[in-house]
Design an enzyme around this catalytic site. Structure first.
Site, PDB file in Angstrom:
ATOM      1  N   ARG A 171      16.585  -8.724  -1.832  1.00 49.60           N
ATOM      2  CA  ARG A 171      17.388  -9.919  -2.077  1.00 49.60           C
ATOM      3  C   ARG A 171      18.862  -9.624  -1.795  1.00 49.60           C
ATOM      4  NH1 ARG A 171      16.203 -12.844  -7.660  1.00 49.60           N
ATOM      5  NH2 ARG A 171      17.461 -14.459  -6.638  1.00 49.60           N
ATOM      6  N   CYS A 229      23.594 -10.894 -10.935  1.00 41.31           N
ATOM      7  CA  CYS A 229      22.219 -10.919 -10.432  1.00 41.31           C
ATOM      8  C   CYS A 229      21.995 -12.289  -9.818  1.00 41.31           C
ATOM      9  CB  CYS A 229      21.234 -10.609 -11.546  1.00 41.31           C
ATOM     10  SG  CYS A 229      21.365 -11.713 -12.977  1.00 41.31           S
TER      11      CYS A 229
END
Length: 270
Positions: A171, A229
């Site tokens: 990611r 995050c």
């Protein structure tokens, strides 16, 4: 105070307010997991409803208002002068968000059950299935107990200090993005998946090993550090791991979901 507690240290759960904060991206619902079995006396705490405001341009799990959080914690039985223990399935990635939010709003005695429910059951300790209705608490939310980053501060920290991206490496690199509309990372951020903070048993690595891990990522004494995050949940785990290592860090609560809500913000890949 050690922010972690072992199952043996919680042998008498009635000495603390225990919050079950299990949550999984994509389900099943945490409340369903709670009903299948939870620590005796534990009350279910909903990440979406109790630990965050409504999703939107501020991110998928923005910080709740003091009034919202205070009301939720009182409903869950949290008291100012009573310890709180939070837990999830095993790795503490969700429990850490409850730990950080309680600390941010001024609770002085919050601990994460290291290894979560898995560690509890492995120790041969009992679980219950009946929901628990807690007596109303008296917790008073006092914002500012933990350092927090705005998007602008996170961008600056990526250049002047160390900004850790707590998501999985793919990611960070922008190879996949299962949730947010844009893939990639904040320019200058360092990839630091939270999965590397724990061992195969879901328990945190010893402080010296965590300190060595973060040193390899550039975080040392005197170096400003922060974490983000996808939506500010697993990044709280990074802040907790850094605290265990003796390294203070700030949390960008809005995280990637807030960053990409503004198309004018730069995105890096690779």
């Amino acid at each position: 105070m050690n922010p972690l507690i072992t199952p043996a240290g919680l042998a008498a759960p009635d000495a603390a307010s225990v919050l079950d904060v299990r949550w999984r991206l994509g389900g099943p619902a945490g409340i369903d997991l709670y009903r299948e079995g939870h620590l005796p006396g534990a009350v279910f705490c909903d990440v979406d409803a109790d630990l965050a405001a409504s999703p939107g341009t501020a991110g998928r799990h923005p910080l709740p208002s003091a009034e919202h959080f205070q009301r939720a914690m009182r409903r869950l039985g949290v008291r100012d002068g009573r310890p709180v223990v939070v837990y999830d399935d095993a790795g503490s990635t969700i429990a850490a968000r409850a730990w950080w939010t309680l600390r941010y709003f001024g609770h002085q005695d919050v601990r994460v059950l290291d290894g979560g429910l898995a560690a509890w059951t492995e120790a041969g300790l009992p679980t219950d299935k009946e929901p628990v209705a807690a007596a109303p608490g008296d917790f008073t939310a006092r914002p500012g107990g933990m350092p927090m980053l705005t998007a602008e501060q996170a961008a600056a920290l990526a250049g002047d200090g160390v900004l850790l991206d707590a998501r999985a490496g793919e990611r960070y690199r922008g190879e996949v993005e299962p949730v947010d509309p844009v893939a990639g990372h904040i320019p200058g951020a360092v990839s630091a998946p939270t999965t590397d903070n724990v061992g195969p048993d879901g328990r945190f690595l010893p402080p010296d090993e965590l300190r060595a891990r973060f040193a390899g990522l550039g975080v040392r004494d005197g170096v400003a550090a922060g974490a983000y995050c996808g939506s500010g949940v697993t990044a709280a785990h990074q802040v907790l791991a850094l605290e265990l290592a003796g390294l203070p860090a700030a949390l960008y609560v809005g995280s990637w979901s807030h960053w990409v809500a503004d198309p004018g913000r730069p995105v890096a890949t690779g």
